[in-house]
Write a protein that holds these residues in place. Structure first.
Motif, PDB file in Angstrom:
ATOM      1  N   GLY A 145      31.186 -43.084  30.982  1.00  0.00           N
ATOM      2  CA  GLY A 145      30.317 -43.612  29.933  1.00  0.00           C
ATOM      3  C   GLY A 145      28.852 -43.381  30.252  1.00  0.00           C
ATOM      4  N   PRO A 146      27.989 -43.382  29.232  1.00  0.00           N
ATOM      5  CA  PRO A 146      26.566 -43.091  29.444  1.00  0.00           C
ATOM      6  C   PRO A 146      25.883 -44.086  30.374  1.00  0.00           C
ATOM      7  CG  PRO A 146      26.956 -43.954  27.228  1.00  0.00           C
ATOM      8  CD  PRO A 146      28.295 -43.654  27.815  1.00  0.00           C
ATOM      9  N   ASP A 147      26.391 -45.320  30.415  1.00  0.00           N
ATOM     10  CA  ASP A 147      25.826 -46.299  31.336  1.00  0.00           C
ATOM     11  C   ASP A 147      26.923 -47.041  32.089  1.00  0.00           C
ATOM     12  OD1 ASP A 147      26.792 -47.546  29.102  1.00  0.00           O
ATOM     13  OD2 ASP A 147      24.951 -48.662  28.637  1.00  0.00           O
ATOM     14  N   GLY A 148      28.018 -46.349  32.359  1.00  0.00           N
ATOM     15  CA  GLY A 148      29.089 -46.942  33.151  1.00  0.00           C
ATOM     16  C   GLY A 148      28.630 -47.247  34.563  1.00  0.00           C
ATOM     17  N   TRP A 149      29.081 -48.351  35.103  1.00  0.00           N
ATOM     18  CA  TRP A 149      28.547 -48.784  36.405  1.00  0.00           C
ATOM     19  C   TRP A 149      29.017 -47.900  37.566  1.00  0.00           C
ATOM     20  CZ3 TRP A 149      31.603 -50.886  40.401  1.00  0.00           C
ATOM     21  CH2 TRP A 149      32.922 -51.220  40.068  1.00  0.00           C
ATOM     22  N   LEU A 150      30.228 -47.360  37.482  1.00  0.00           N
ATOM     23  CA  LEU A 150      30.662 -46.423  38.522  1.00  0.00           C
ATOM     24  C   LEU A 150      29.929 -45.089  38.390  1.00  0.00           C
ATOM     25  CD1 LEU A 150      34.525 -47.076  38.670  1.00  0.00           C
ATOM     26  CD2 LEU A 150      32.836 -47.590  40.445  1.00  0.00           C
ATOM     27  N   HIS A 151      29.663 -44.694  37.163  1.00  0.00           N
ATOM     28  CA  HIS A 151      28.869 -43.489  36.926  1.00  0.00           C
ATOM     29  C   HIS A 151      27.480 -43.645  37.536  1.00  0.00           C
ATOM     30  CE1 HIS A 151      27.327 -39.948  34.820  1.00  0.00           C
ATOM     31  NE2 HIS A 151      26.289 -40.681  34.434  1.00  0.00           N
ATOM     32  N   ALA A 152      26.893 -44.824  37.384  1.00  0.00           N
ATOM     33  CA  ALA A 152      25.559 -45.079  37.927  1.00  0.00           C
ATOM     34  C   ALA A 152      25.564 -45.046  39.454  1.00  0.00           C
ATOM     35  CB  ALA A 152      25.043 -46.435  37.434  1.00  0.00           C
ATOM     36  N   LEU A 153      26.684 -45.420  40.056  1.00  0.00           N
ATOM     37  CA  LEU A 153      26.791 -45.373  41.519  1.00  0.00           C
ATOM     38  C   LEU A 153      26.984 -43.952  42.040  1.00  0.00           C
ATOM     39  CD1 LEU A 153      29.073 -48.475  42.276  1.00  0.00           C
ATOM     40  CD2 LEU A 153      26.624 -48.251  42.732  1.00  0.00           C
ATOM     41  N   GLY A 154      27.292 -43.016  41.134  1.00  0.00           N
ATOM     42  CA  GLY A 154      27.481 -41.626  41.547  1.00  0.00           C
ATOM     43  C   GLY A 154      28.919 -41.257  41.841  1.00  0.00           C
ATOM     44  N   LYS A 155      29.859 -41.959  41.232  1.00  0.00           N
ATOM     45  CA  LYS A 155      31.265 -41.629  41.468  1.00  0.00           C
ATOM     46  C   LYS A 155      31.566 -40.225  40.968  1.00  0.00           C
ATOM     47  CE  LYS A 155      36.008 -43.266  40.885  1.00  0.00           C
ATOM     48  NZ  LYS A 155      36.575 -41.952  40.626  1.00  0.00           N
ATOM     49  N   GLN A 156      32.227 -39.444  41.810  1.00  0.00           N
ATOM     50  CA  GLN A 156      32.569 -38.064  41.482  1.00  0.00           C
ATOM     51  C   GLN A 156      34.017 -37.996  40.985  1.00  0.00           C
ATOM     52  OE1 GLN A 156      31.751 -36.370  45.310  1.00  0.00           O
ATOM     53  NE2 GLN A 156      29.589 -36.017  44.882  1.00  0.00           N
ATOM     54  N   ASP A 157      34.162 -37.711  39.715  1.00  0.00           N
ATOM     55  CA  ASP A 157      35.493 -37.524  39.114  1.00  0.00           C
ATOM     56  C   ASP A 157      35.308 -36.524  37.985  1.00  0.00           C
ATOM     57  OD1 ASP A 157      38.139 -37.707  38.493  1.00  0.00           O
ATOM     58  OD2 ASP A 157      38.005 -39.643  37.485  1.00  0.00           O
ATOM     59  N   PHE A 158      35.230 -35.249  38.355  1.00  0.00           N
ATOM     60  CA  PHE A 158      34.782 -34.226  37.413  1.00  0.00           C
ATOM     61  C   PHE A 158      35.646 -34.154  36.168  1.00  0.00           C
ATOM     62  CE2 PHE A 158      34.141 -29.852  35.869  1.00  0.00           C
ATOM     63  CZ  PHE A 158      32.755 -29.874  35.740  1.00  0.00           C
ATOM     64  N   ALA A 159      36.986 -34.180  36.341  1.00  0.00           N
ATOM     65  CA  ALA A 159      37.859 -34.038  35.172  1.00  0.00           C
ATOM     66  C   ALA A 159      38.954 -35.092  35.100  1.00  0.00           C
ATOM     67  CB  ALA A 159      38.480 -32.639  35.148  1.00  0.00           C
ATOM     68  N   GLY A 160      38.944 -36.087  36.000  1.00  0.00           N
ATOM     69  CA  GLY A 160      39.823 -37.220  35.744  1.00  0.00           C
ATOM     70  C   GLY A 160      40.937 -37.542  36.714  1.00  0.00           C
ATOM     71  N   SER A 161      40.798 -37.274  38.011  1.00  0.00           N
ATOM     72  CA  SER A 161      41.821 -37.725  38.956  1.00  0.00           C
ATOM     73  C   SER A 161      42.004 -39.237  38.866  1.00  0.00           C
ATOM     74  CB  SER A 161      41.441 -37.342  40.396  1.00  0.00           C
ATOM     75  OG  SER A 161      41.588 -35.961  40.618  1.00  0.00           O
ATOM     76  N   THR A 162      40.901 -39.949  38.663  1.00  0.00           N
ATOM     77  CA  THR A 162      40.968 -41.399  38.477  1.00  0.00           C
ATOM     78  C   THR A 162      41.182 -41.755  37.014  1.00  0.00           C
ATOM     79  OG1 THR A 162      39.542 -41.854  40.382  1.00  0.00           O
ATOM     80  CG2 THR A 162      39.709 -43.576  38.710  1.00  0.00           C
ATOM     81  N   VAL A 163      40.306 -41.258  36.160  1.00  0.00           N
ATOM     82  CA  VAL A 163      40.303 -41.690  34.759  1.00  0.00           C
ATOM     83  C   VAL A 163      41.616 -41.346  34.058  1.00  0.00           C
ATOM     84  CG1 VAL A 163      39.185 -41.418  32.515  1.00  0.00           C
ATOM     85  CG2 VAL A 163      37.796 -41.556  34.586  1.00  0.00           C
ATOM     86  N   VAL A 164      42.127 -40.160  34.271  1.00  0.00           N
ATOM     87  CA  VAL A 164      43.329 -39.718  33.575  1.00  0.00           C
ATOM     88  C   VAL A 164      44.592 -39.997  34.390  1.00  0.00           C
ATOM     89  CG1 VAL A 164      44.534 -37.735  32.573  1.00  0.00           C
ATOM     90  CG2 VAL A 164      42.044 -37.933  32.345  1.00  0.00           C
ATOM     91  N   HIS A 165      44.620 -39.511  35.627  1.00  0.00           N
ATOM     92  CA  HIS A 165      45.871 -39.484  36.385  1.00  0.00           C
ATOM     93  C   HIS A 165      46.171 -40.779  37.127  1.00  0.00           C
ATOM     94  CE1 HIS A 165      46.517 -35.289  35.419  1.00  0.00           C
ATOM     95  NE2 HIS A 165      45.205 -35.156  35.554  1.00  0.00           N
ATOM     96  N   LEU A 166      45.192 -41.343  37.785  1.00  0.00           N
ATOM     97  CA  LEU A 166      45.448 -42.612  38.480  1.00  0.00           C
ATOM     98  C   LEU A 166      45.825 -43.696  37.482  1.00  0.00           C
ATOM     99  CD1 LEU A 166      45.527 -44.307  41.026  1.00  0.00           C
ATOM    100  CD2 LEU A 166      43.066 -44.711  40.761  1.00  0.00           C
ATOM    101  N   GLN A 167      45.141 -43.732  36.347  1.00  0.00           N
ATOM    102  CA  GLN A 167      45.482 -44.738  35.340  1.00  0.00           C
ATOM    103  C   GLN A 167      46.928 -44.579  34.873  1.00  0.00           C
ATOM    104  OE1 GLN A 167      42.623 -46.651  32.651  1.00  0.00           O
ATOM    105  NE2 GLN A 167      41.612 -44.662  32.550  1.00  0.00           N
ATOM    106  N   GLY A 168      47.316 -43.343  34.531  1.00  0.00           N
ATOM    107  CA  GLY A 168      48.680 -43.104  34.090  1.00  0.00           C
ATOM    108  C   GLY A 168      49.691 -43.412  35.175  1.00  0.00           C
ATOM    109  N   GLY A 169      49.381 -43.040  36.414  1.00  0.00           N
ATOM    110  CA  GLY A 169      50.295 -43.286  37.519  1.00  0.00           C
ATOM    111  C   GLY A 169      50.499 -44.756  37.813  1.00  0.00           C
ATOM    112  N   ILE A 170      49.430 -45.533  37.777  1.00  0.00           N
ATOM    113  CA  ILE A 170      49.542 -46.980  38.017  1.00  0.00           C
ATOM    114  C   ILE A 170      50.347 -47.640  36.904  1.00  0.00           C
ATOM    115  CG2 ILE A 170      48.250 -49.143  38.086  1.00  0.00           C
ATOM    116  CD1 ILE A 170      48.033 -47.651  40.674  1.00  0.00           C
TER     117      ILE A 170
END
Length: 430
Positions: A145-170
């Motif tokens: 997101g444009p002002d997401g708090w993890l984005h502001a911290l500099g989290k690196q997730d270029f195409a979604g290991s967390t956003v797409v795959h970890l969410q689906g896996g959990i």
């Protein structure tokens, strides 16, 4: 002005092409999941995938995209029905929406793996809607997101290991634990029985289609074709996938003495999942290491969870959850200073003298994302279980979901006389 318009047109066509590639991954999931399931459930699983994409398309258009990509501290608070301001000199919102829609559809397809062969069709529909508007957008907003708090911290997730795959896996892990194992999966002493899929050729073809689609998934996340960087992302993605296949084959061969095809397929997918976060941040040699570790890791974790009594029919958590965690953490180790500076997200990894900062941000992202998805998935399924139940009856499970949920068999010429009699008796009672 004409040059600027041409640049936007090129980017728009590129992103649209990548959206189509990722949407086509749904065909890969159809073949992979149907081929990995028993014949009596193949039609149900294939049809469910089409239904899943339809649910996501409507829910993400109406609510989910706005929650993910509009402004807001914890979650987006606008953008309903794609109501975003028109920006001159920017890729149209409609194209960006279709690209991001394809990601949500993949994430939900992963979650469905934990429901396979025993969940009610109604549960797929209700959970699919809620996943698209309550679960996925929250973590998506935090990271992208444009002002997401993890984005502001500099989290690196270029195409979604967390956003797409970890969410689906959990979500898949929680679902498979709440649904309990399939009938006949475990003996009384807890030892597992093999329930093989009905068509390995389908599964192999499915993975090849998914691999192809990943060239839209990761390279498309550059969101531009102008500098050619998408080619580099495609290279690291492909190297990781190849390394995952070889590593998984070697690992399973050492463990059981056979190069099992389903395990090799899982190695490819796990490697693709892992490199998805890191593809723009790591050197080619690091991509190979990340993919190889993911390929081996999915073999050990799949065996471990099965021994613990968890029946995950397509090993969704091992392939997407565990590999998603590893891939997310790997950037904190391998992120190259030159690439980090070029992409402009986060800091260099530990192995480049970057210290523990980036690794800590990555670990924090994994923890909070997994906790949120796990808790909300459990709450949704717990409520559904109390209201109407989430698992089909024992009789329907034995008969197969093709017949019990849809009234038709995916392979009608294989329908036995006994099964036909059961179906006729059931329809007569209605």
């Amino acid at each position: 002005m004409q040059i600027e318009n041409l640049a936007i047109a090129i980017d728009s066509v590129w992103i649209m092409l990548c959206a189509i590639l990722v949407i086509f991954m749904q065909a890969g999931f159809v073949l992979l999941e149907a081929g990995s399931a028993r014949m009596k459930n193949a039609g149900h699983i294939a049809g469910k995938q089409l239904l899943s994409f339809s649910i996501v398309a409507l829910a993400f258009w109406a609510v989910g995209y706005g929650l993910t990509f509009s402004e807001g501290a914890f979650i987006g608070v606008g953008g309903w029905f794609l109501d975003f301001p028109v920006e001159e000199g920017a890729v149209p919102t409609e194209i960006l929406f279709l690209f991001q829609l394809s990601f949500v559809a993949v994430s939900l397809a992963i979650a469905w793996g934990g429901f396979a062969e025993r969940a009610k069709l109604s549960v797929y529909i209700i959970f699919g809607i809620l996943y698209t508007i309550v679960i996925y957008p929250v973590v998506g907003h935090w990271v992208w997101g444009p002002d997401g708090w993890l984005h502001a911290l500099g989290k690196q997730d270029f195409a979604g290991s967390t956003v797409v795959h970890l969410q689906g896996g959990i979500a898949a892990l929680v679902a498979t634990m709440m649904l309990k194992p399939r009938l006949g999966k475990f003996n009384k002493d807890g030892t597992p029985n093999l329930i093989p899929g009905h068509n390995q050729v389908y599964s192999v073809l499915g993975v090849l289609i998914i691999w192809l689609g990943w060239f839209g998934f990761n390279p498309g996340s550059t969101l531009t074709a102008q500098d050619g960087f998408f080619g580099y992302v495609a290279l690291t993605t492909n190297l990781a996938a190849a390394a995952g296949a070889i590593a998984a084959m070697i690992t399973i061969r050492m463990l059981v003495g056979k190069a099992e095809i389903p395990t090799i397929l899982n190695g490819v997918l796990a490697a693709l999942v892992a490199i998805t976060a890191a593809c723009a941040f790591v050197e080619p040699w690091a991509a190979i290491i990340i993919g190889a570790i993911a390929g081996s890791l999915t073999v050990f974790t799949a065996i471990y969870f099965e021994k613990k009594g968890i029946d995950d029919p397509i090993f969704a958590f091992s392939v997407h959850g565990v590999a998603g965690i590893w891939g997310t953490l790997s950037t904190g180790l391998f992120a190259s200073p030159r690439l980090v500076e070029s992409v402009g997200v986060g800091k260099a990894g530990l192995f480049y003298g970057g210290g523990l900062t980036q690794l800590g941000v990555q670990a924090l992202g994994v923890f909070v994302s997994a906790a949120y998805v796990g808790v909300v998935t459990f709450m949704i399924l717990w409520v559904l279980k109390k209201i109407s139940g989430i698992r089909v009856s024992e009789e329907d499970e034995l008969l197969g979901l093709d017949l019990s949920e849809h009234g038709g068999y995916g392979y009608p010429e294989q329908l036995s006389k006994a099964e036909m009699a059961k179906l006729s008796k059931k329809e007569g009672a209605l």
